[in-house]
Design a protein around this motif. Structure first.
Motif, mmCIF file in Angstrom:
data_model
loop_
_atom_site.group_PDB
_atom_site.id
_atom_site.type_symbol
_atom_site.label_atom_id
_atom_site.label_comp_id
_atom_site.label_asym_id
_atom_site.label_seq_id
_atom_site.Cartn_x
_atom_site.Cartn_y
_atom_site.Cartn_z
ATOM 1 N N HIS A 194 1.376 -1.035 -0.282
ATOM 2 C CA HIS A 194 -0.115 -0.054 0.155
ATOM 3 C C HIS A 194 1.216 1.218 -0.001
ATOM 4 O O HIS A 194 1.620 1.427 0.783
ATOM 5 N N LEU A 195 0.047 2.533 -0.645
ATOM 6 C CA LEU A 195 1.309 3.179 -0.897
ATOM 7 C C LEU A 195 0.329 4.802 -0.383
ATOM 8 O O LEU A 195 -0.723 4.921 -0.818
ATOM 9 N N ASP A 196 0.814 4.980 0.855
ATOM 10 C CA ASP A 196 0.277 6.094 1.619
ATOM 11 C C ASP A 196 0.288 7.426 0.725
ATOM 12 O O ASP A 196 1.269 7.257 0.328
ATOM 13 N N TRP A 197 -1.159 8.659 0.805
ATOM 14 C CA TRP A 197 -0.444 9.854 0.084
ATOM 15 C C TRP A 197 0.887 10.577 0.267
ATOM 16 O O TRP A 197 0.916 10.515 2.184
ATOM 17 N N LEU A 198 1.166 11.012 0.290
ATOM 18 C CA LEU A 198 2.419 11.801 0.233
ATOM 19 C C LEU A 198 1.735 13.405 0.574
ATOM 20 O O LEU A 198 1.188 13.907 -0.828
ATOM 21 N N ILE A 199 3.113 14.372 1.116
ATOM 22 C CA ILE A 199 1.857 16.163 1.856
ATOM 23 C C ILE A 199 2.594 16.584 0.234
ATOM 24 O O ILE A 199 3.347 16.323 -0.393
ATOM 25 N N PRO A 200 1.940 17.512 -0.298
ATOM 26 C CA PRO A 200 2.755 17.668 -1.777
ATOM 27 C C PRO A 200 3.193 18.719 -1.232
ATOM 28 O O PRO A 200 3.475 19.459 -0.064
ATOM 29 N N ASP A 201 4.930 18.581 -1.655
ATOM 30 C CA ASP A 201 5.739 19.705 -1.754
ATOM 31 C C ASP A 201 5.788 20.722 -1.289
ATOM 32 O O ASP A 201 6.454 21.531 -0.585
ATOM 33 N N THR A 202 5.442 21.754 -2.495
ATOM 34 C CA THR A 202 3.978 23.033 -2.490
ATOM 35 C C THR A 202 3.429 23.097 -2.965
ATOM 36 O O THR A 202 2.466 21.974 -3.526
ATOM 37 N N LYS A 203 2.736 24.318 -3.253
ATOM 38 C CA LYS A 203 1.002 24.277 -3.574
ATOM 39 C C LYS A 203 0.886 23.352 -5.057
ATOM 40 O O LYS A 203 -0.331 23.449 -5.981
ATOM 41 N N GLU A 204 2.206 23.999 -5.671
ATOM 42 C CA GLU A 204 2.580 23.761 -6.979
ATOM 43 C C GLU A 204 3.128 23.276 -7.538
ATOM 44 O O GLU A 204 3.430 22.588 -8.743
ATOM 45 N N GLU A 205 3.284 21.778 -6.736
ATOM 46 C CA GLU A 205 4.444 20.960 -7.388
ATOM 47 C C GLU A 205 3.417 20.201 -8.720
ATOM 48 O O GLU A 205 2.079 19.828 -8.471
ATOM 49 N N SER A 206 3.901 20.145 -9.268
ATOM 50 C CA SER A 206 2.954 18.928 -10.577
ATOM 51 C C SER A 206 2.847 17.458 -10.466
ATOM 52 O O SER A 206 4.143 17.287 -9.119
ATOM 53 N N ILE A 207 1.899 17.211 -10.690
ATOM 54 C CA ILE A 207 1.383 15.637 -10.779
ATOM 55 C C ILE A 207 2.776 14.706 -11.446
ATOM 56 O O ILE A 207 2.787 13.314 -10.640
ATOM 57 N N GLN A 208 3.204 15.377 -12.298
ATOM 58 C CA GLN A 208 4.983 14.477 -12.827
ATOM 59 C C GLN A 208 5.807 14.165 -11.705
ATOM 60 O O GLN A 208 6.278 13.022 -11.385
ATOM 61 N N HIS A 209 5.913 14.833 -11.409
ATOM 62 C CA HIS A 209 6.507 15.239 -9.417
ATOM 63 C C HIS A 209 6.280 14.768 -8.676
ATOM 64 O O HIS A 209 7.359 13.784 -8.277
ATOM 65 N N TYR A 210 5.202 14.989 -8.348
ATOM 66 C CA TYR A 210 4.266 13.944 -7.164
ATOM 67 C C TYR A 210 4.411 12.345 -7.605
ATOM 68 O O TYR A 210 4.849 11.978 -6.825
ATOM 69 N N ALA A 211 4.091 11.713 -8.890
ATOM 70 C CA ALA A 211 4.529 10.606 -9.322
ATOM 71 C C ALA A 211 5.868 9.972 -9.674
ATOM 72 O O ALA A 211 6.131 9.320 -8.472
ATOM 73 N N LYS A 212 6.977 11.452 -9.493
ATOM 74 C CA LYS A 212 7.944 10.742 -9.311
ATOM 75 C C LYS A 212 8.156 10.153 -7.945
ATOM 76 O O LYS A 212 8.434 9.452 -7.166
ATOM 77 N N ARG A 213 7.881 10.932 -6.716
ATOM 78 C CA ARG A 213 8.325 10.541 -5.726
ATOM 79 C C ARG A 213 7.767 9.504 -5.076
ATOM 80 O O ARG A 213 8.023 8.440 -4.029
#
Length: 218
Positions: free
Chosen positions: A34-53
């Motif tokens: 299971h992958l829990d949700w991460l808190i976004p790095d910033t309000k502007e974090e791209s979904i691509q960058h989030y997916a990488k994390r």
């Protein structure tokens, strides 16, 4: 000895991995992570960058990715970054054309920015002031299944659902969808395996037929 397949599950928007508790697969063949949700790095974090994390937490080669609702959008973005065996989405969309007009209108008018985040994330307060068994039970379910309470996460996630720019579906996406889904109505969805009577939250109350389909496709 059969080598196990590794499945990585991403829950729905703001949801906890608890939503998968009724999904049953043979443990001798499959291992679920299971992958829990991460808190976004910033309000502007791209979904691509989030997916990488999110991908950074995958420790097995060629995994099967499975996501529910917004989790389905995220696993599709993850699949662009790593090699996968299969990508499965449930109660989700494959491209922006499958997003209904009312949500597109919310994007254009930016009405989603007025969404009462506190009302969703502060479930404990709802439980305190709930009267009647039905409302209390619903409040308890929200406490159990909604785990991401960070104030920045929900506006970020809603923004990224409505502004997802996927023009055409990725190839070979396995899509499971309920014919009573009120968030992403099935009339906008193409090429899916239909769960009769399935709503947007069917991962909880239609787990048996969903599990059956999963065994057929993985």
């Amino acid at each position: 000895m059969i080598e196990k397949k590794h499945l990585y599950f991403v829950p729905g928007l703001a949801a906890s991995p608890e939503i998968f508790e009724y999904i049953k697969l043979p443990i001798e063949q499959y291992e679920i992570h299971h992958l829990d949700w991460l808190i976004p790095d910033t309000k502007e974090e791209s979904i691509q960058h989030y997916a990488k994390r999110m991908c950074d937490r995958i420790t097995h080669k060629n995994p099967i990715l499975l996501g529910v609702s917004f989790g389905g959008v995220v696993v599709q973005e993850m699949s662009k970054l790593i090699t996968t065996d299969k990508v499965i989405i449930i109660s989700s969309v494959k491209c922006k054309d499958e997003i209904p007009k009312r949500l597109k209108l919310a994007k254009i008018t930016k009405a989603y920015k007025l969404f009462p985040v506190k009302a969703v994330t502060n479930i404990e307060s709802l439980a305190k002031y709930a009267f009647g068994d039905t409302i209390k039970k619903r409040a308890e379910l929200y406490k159990k299944y909604l785990s991401m309470r960070d104030d920045n996460y929900l506006p970020w996630a809603i923004h990224n659902v409505l502004n997802w720019s996927q023009e055409i579906p990725l190839p070979n996406i396995i899509h499971i969808h309920g014919n009573n889904d009120s968030v992403f109505p099935i009339k906008h969805v193409k090429g899916c395996k239909v769960i009769k009577g399935g709503t947007h939250s069917m991962i909880i109350n239609k787990a048996r037929p969903i599990s059956k389909i999963l065994l057929e496709v993985i």
